[in-house]
Design a protein around this motif. Structure first.
Motif, PDB file in Angstrom:
ATOM      1  N   ILE A   1     -22.509  21.944  35.910  1.00  0.00           N
ATOM      2  CA  ILE A   1     -22.884  20.698  36.582  1.00  0.00           C
ATOM      3  C   ILE A   1     -23.253  21.110  37.992  1.00  0.00           C
ATOM      4  CG2 ILE A   1     -21.310  19.217  35.017  1.00  0.00           C
ATOM      5  CD1 ILE A   1     -19.371  18.893  37.164  1.00  0.00           C
ATOM      6  N   LYS A   2     -24.025  20.086  38.638  1.00  0.00           N
ATOM      7  CA  LYS A   2     -24.217  20.414  40.163  1.00  0.00           C
ATOM      8  C   LYS A   2     -24.350  19.069  40.897  1.00  0.00           C
ATOM      9  CE  LYS A   2     -28.480  21.289  41.739  1.00  0.00           C
ATOM     10  NZ  LYS A   2     -29.883  22.176  41.574  1.00  0.00           N
ATOM     11  N   PHE A   3     -23.835  18.904  41.834  1.00  0.00           N
ATOM     12  CA  PHE A   3     -24.074  17.898  42.754  1.00  0.00           C
ATOM     13  C   PHE A   3     -24.682  18.325  44.295  1.00  0.00           C
ATOM     14  CE2 PHE A   3     -20.349  16.801  40.204  1.00  0.00           C
ATOM     15  CZ  PHE A   3     -20.551  15.246  40.041  1.00  0.00           C
TER      16      PHE A   3
ATOM     17  N   MET B   1     -23.279  23.275  43.994  1.00  0.00           N
ATOM     18  CA  MET B   1     -23.661  22.538  44.855  1.00  0.00           C
ATOM     19  C   MET B   1     -24.980  22.529  45.790  1.00  0.00           C
ATOM     20  SD  MET B   1     -20.780  20.058  45.322  1.00  0.00           S
ATOM     21  CE  MET B   1     -19.661  20.145  44.005  1.00  0.00           C
ATOM     22  N   ASP B   2     -25.524  21.510  45.979  1.00  0.00           N
ATOM     23  CA  ASP B   2     -26.937  21.593  46.576  1.00  0.00           C
ATOM     24  C   ASP B   2     -26.802  21.076  47.911  1.00  0.00           C
ATOM     25  OD1 ASP B   2     -29.693  22.038  47.145  1.00  0.00           O
ATOM     26  OD2 ASP B   2     -30.389  21.194  45.193  1.00  0.00           O
ATOM     27  N   ALA B   3     -27.638  21.851  49.006  1.00  0.00           N
ATOM     28  CA  ALA B   3     -27.538  21.420  50.374  1.00  0.00           C
ATOM     29  C   ALA B   3     -28.906  21.126  50.837  1.00  0.00           C
ATOM     30  CB  ALA B   3     -26.890  22.224  51.367  1.00  0.00           C
ATOM     31  N   HIS B   4     -30.016  21.235  49.841  1.00  0.00           N
ATOM     32  CA  HIS B   4     -31.205  20.676  50.417  1.00  0.00           C
ATOM     33  C   HIS B   4     -31.794  21.160  51.946  1.00  0.00           C
ATOM     34  CE1 HIS B   4     -30.476  17.832  46.895  1.00  0.00           C
ATOM     35  NE2 HIS B   4     -31.526  18.492  46.594  1.00  0.00           N
ATOM     36  N   TRP B   5     -31.336  22.356  52.107  1.00  0.00           N
ATOM     37  CA  TRP B   5     -32.125  23.163  53.117  1.00  0.00           C
ATOM     38  C   TRP B   5     -31.344  22.621  54.679  1.00  0.00           C
ATOM     39  CZ3 TRP B   5     -35.125  20.037  49.713  1.00  0.00           C
ATOM     40  CH2 TRP B   5     -35.587  20.968  48.461  1.00  0.00           C
TER      41      TRP B   5
ATOM     42  N   LEU C   1     -23.769  27.895  45.960  1.00  0.00           N
ATOM     43  CA  LEU C   1     -24.415  26.831  46.929  1.00  0.00           C
ATOM     44  C   LEU C   1     -25.600  27.128  47.196  1.00  0.00           C
ATOM     45  CD1 LEU C   1     -23.520  24.811  49.078  1.00  0.00           C
ATOM     46  CD2 LEU C   1     -23.057  26.703  50.735  1.00  0.00           C
ATOM     47  N   GLU C   2     -26.474  25.797  47.017  1.00  0.00           N
ATOM     48  CA  GLU C   2     -27.847  26.042  46.920  1.00  0.00           C
ATOM     49  C   GLU C   2     -28.619  25.580  48.285  1.00  0.00           C
ATOM     50  OE1 GLU C   2     -29.482  24.441  43.218  1.00  0.00           O
ATOM     51  OE2 GLU C   2     -31.341  23.721  44.338  1.00  0.00           O
ATOM     52  N   ASP C   3     -29.487  26.265  48.613  1.00  0.00           N
ATOM     53  CA  ASP C   3     -30.350  26.042  49.835  1.00  0.00           C
ATOM     54  C   ASP C   3     -29.451  25.349  50.975  1.00  0.00           C
ATOM     55  OD1 ASP C   3     -32.752  26.884  49.068  1.00  0.00           O
ATOM     56  OD2 ASP C   3     -32.996  24.981  47.621  1.00  0.00           O
ATOM     57  N   PRO C   4     -28.526  26.051  51.498  1.00  0.00           N
ATOM     58  CA  PRO C   4     -27.706  25.679  52.768  1.00  0.00           C
ATOM     59  C   PRO C   4     -28.730  25.825  54.154  1.00  0.00           C
ATOM     60  CG  PRO C   4     -26.962  27.741  52.079  1.00  0.00           C
ATOM     61  CD  PRO C   4     -27.982  27.522  51.041  1.00  0.00           C
TER      62      PRO C   4
ATOM     63  N   GLY D   1     -34.698  29.297  45.979  1.00  0.00           N
ATOM     64  CA  GLY D   1     -36.216  29.694  45.263  1.00  0.00           C
ATOM     65  C   GLY D   1     -36.967  28.665  44.820  1.00  0.00           C
ATOM     66  N   GLU D   2     -36.517  27.455  44.703  1.00  0.00           N
ATOM     67  CA  GLU D   2     -37.322  26.342  44.213  1.00  0.00           C
ATOM     68  C   GLU D   2     -38.507  25.910  44.888  1.00  0.00           C
ATOM     69  OE1 GLU D   2     -33.972  23.140  44.704  1.00  0.00           O
ATOM     70  OE2 GLU D   2     -35.685  22.087  45.054  1.00  0.00           O
ATOM     71  N   ASN D   3     -38.546  26.353  46.489  1.00  0.00           N
ATOM     72  CA  ASN D   3     -39.880  26.244  47.307  1.00  0.00           C
ATOM     73  C   ASN D   3     -40.830  27.460  47.062  1.00  0.00           C
ATOM     74  OD1 ASN D   3     -37.372  25.042  48.569  1.00  0.00           O
ATOM     75  ND2 ASN D   3     -39.023  23.706  48.913  1.00  0.00           N
TER      76      ASN D   3
ATOM     77  N   PRO E   1     -33.302  28.907  36.782  1.00  0.00           N
ATOM     78  CA  PRO E   1     -34.268  28.085  36.912  1.00  0.00           C
ATOM     79  C   PRO E   1     -34.142  26.647  37.398  1.00  0.00           C
ATOM     80  CG  PRO E   1     -34.866  29.408  35.150  1.00  0.00           C
ATOM     81  CD  PRO E   1     -33.397  29.511  35.496  1.00  0.00           C
ATOM     82  N   HIS E   2     -34.785  26.157  38.604  1.00  0.00           N
ATOM     83  CA  HIS E   2     -34.732  24.740  38.923  1.00  0.00           C
ATOM     84  C   HIS E   2     -35.554  24.098  38.041  1.00  0.00           C
ATOM     85  CE1 HIS E   2     -36.782  21.526  41.497  1.00  0.00           C
ATOM     86  NE2 HIS E   2     -35.545  21.215  41.673  1.00  0.00           N
ATOM     87  N   ASN E   3     -35.302  22.836  37.516  1.00  0.00           N
ATOM     88  CA  ASN E   3     -36.145  22.326  36.678  1.00  0.00           C
ATOM     89  C   ASN E   3     -36.061  20.756  36.479  1.00  0.00           C
ATOM     90  OD1 ASN E   3     -37.612  21.950  34.101  1.00  0.00           O
ATOM     91  ND2 ASN E   3     -35.733  21.435  33.307  1.00  0.00           N
TER      92      ASN E   3
HETATM   93 MG    MG Z   1     -32.266  22.198  44.799  1.00  0.00          MG
END
Ligand code: MG
Length: 393
Positions: A147-149, A206-210, A232-235, A258-260, A308-310
């Protein structure tokens, strides 16, 4: 065999799902999907006449032709590459059906029969960590093993929250990228609550959206080390690979990004500098199945896994899963529509995701048949159903 038409239908899901249908003079068709974005459907239709008459088996040549012919539209990245991705995926489906074999067989066969899916949970109903824990338990209880938050959601310590009319500015301090101690403690409390709720065996990302500065990202990642995060994604913002590398090499928490990024060229520096522990290409966005396989193989020379981001409908999700089956370094793929009840109904037959996994079948192409009634009922206003362009979309 020759391509005779390239058309789209945009489905009004939790994102616009840009479906791409390619027809041939032998009656065999392929169905792909492009990531959403302004102008993507228009660009697919602009690309169509460039490949009508081409042999659909020449997928490498066709994508290279489109990259070159649409250079004026910006084919090194962005919406143009996204449009080409949708066409490319439709072509793999078409070729698989023509050869009566699943797409994964066209990429070397499968390493696994089941593709692990992680559910994007976004946030708790409230900023209370207990609310995140409740959501985590509920989604894991639905069968997901990963899971991811989002960690950059509104929290009780966000500054300049008063009399700000724009809700996005109420997320963590929006301009200087810093994380206050109270905010960081809240994030740690959220992660601790989620980990305790689901136990040690569920993978938690966990995702931090840059959002954060390099140093504050490092402090956050280090503070999260006790919780054994999947990543930890995109800190930090995505464009500075050196900053990514500094964060990645300063913590035991795996950093994912990598999703960008678009095409193999977009991943080159990230991979060569080993600036992420895990990479997250969005396959219907970054160039399609073959480009994703090239990126995965390149990443594998540094033993970097691919997650993969999806945000796609079943078409893009399952098509992506086929190439994931053929990647030795595949880790897990995202599912972003846990709350969209009719996501599974967009295709006929068994739901694509059962108990948090996508089963690879022997059906040709990606193996899915669009449920046209459900597709038409959820067509985005202004879009035609695989009709002629132009139309509003
Ligand atoms: Mg993301």
């Amino acid at each position: 065999m020759k391509i005779t038409s390239v058309r789209t239908a945009v489905i009004d899901g939790n994102f616009p799902w840009v479906l791409v249908r390619i027809e041939t003079d032998e009656g065999i068709t392929g169905l792909g999907e492009a990531y959403w974005g302004v102008g993507v459907a228009e660009l697919v239709h602009k690309a169509g006449p460039l490949i009508v008459g081409e042999n659909p088996f020449n997928i490498g040549k066709i994508t290279e032709l489109l990259i070159r012919c649409l250079s004026g539209e910006g084919s090194s990245g962005g919406a143009t590459v996204t449009a080409i991705s949708g066409i490319e995926i439709a072509l793999w489906d078409l070729v698989g059906r023509a050869l009566n074999t699943p797409i994964y067989n066209l990429f070397g066969g499968r390493f696994r029969d089941q593709i692990r899916v992680y559910a994007d949970c976004h946030a708790g109903a409230t900023p209370d960590p207990a609310s995140y824990a409740e959501r985590a338990k509920s989604v894991a209880g639905a069968g997901f093993t990963a899971i991811k938050f989002d960690l950059d959601t509104p929290n009780p310590y966000t500054r300049d929250i008063s009399d700000d009319p724009h809700p996005r500015r109420q997320w963590c301090e929006p301009w200087n990228r810093t994380i206050g101690a109270a905010e960081r403690n809240w994030m740690v409390d959220v992660v601790a609550a989620v980990r305790e709720a689901v136990g040690p065996d569920i993978m938690v990302a966990m995702d931090a959206h840059w959002k954060f500065s390099t140093n504050d990202a490092i402090l956050l990642a280090q503070a999260l080390e006790p919780f054994d995060l999947l990543w930890l994604e995109d800190p930090v913002p995505p464009e500075n690979i050196e900053a990514q590398r500094m964060v990645t090499h300063s913590t035991r928490t795996p950093i994912c990004t990598g999703e960008n990024l678009y095409r193999k060229h977009g991943f080159r520096e990230l991979i060569e500098k080993q600036a992420a522990r895990i990479i997250a290409p969005d396959i219907p966005k970054m160039g399609g199945l073959m480009e994703a396989k090239k990126v995965a193989d390149w990443a594998d020379t540094y033993y970097i896994p691919v997650a993969p981001h999806n945000v796609a409908s079943p078409i893009g999700t399952v098509a992506s899963s086929h190439v994931c089956a053929a990647m030795n370094n595949f880790l897990v793929i995202e599912f972003h529509a846990h709350d969209v009840e009719w996501w599974k109904d967009l295709v006929d037959g068994t739901p694509p995701i059962v108990d948090g996994f996508i089963a690879m079948t022997d059906a040709p192409g990606h193996g899915l048949t669009l449920n046209e009634d459900v597709a038409r009922a959820n067509l985005k206003p202004g879009s035609s159903f695989f009709g002629e362009y132009p139309y509003e979309c």
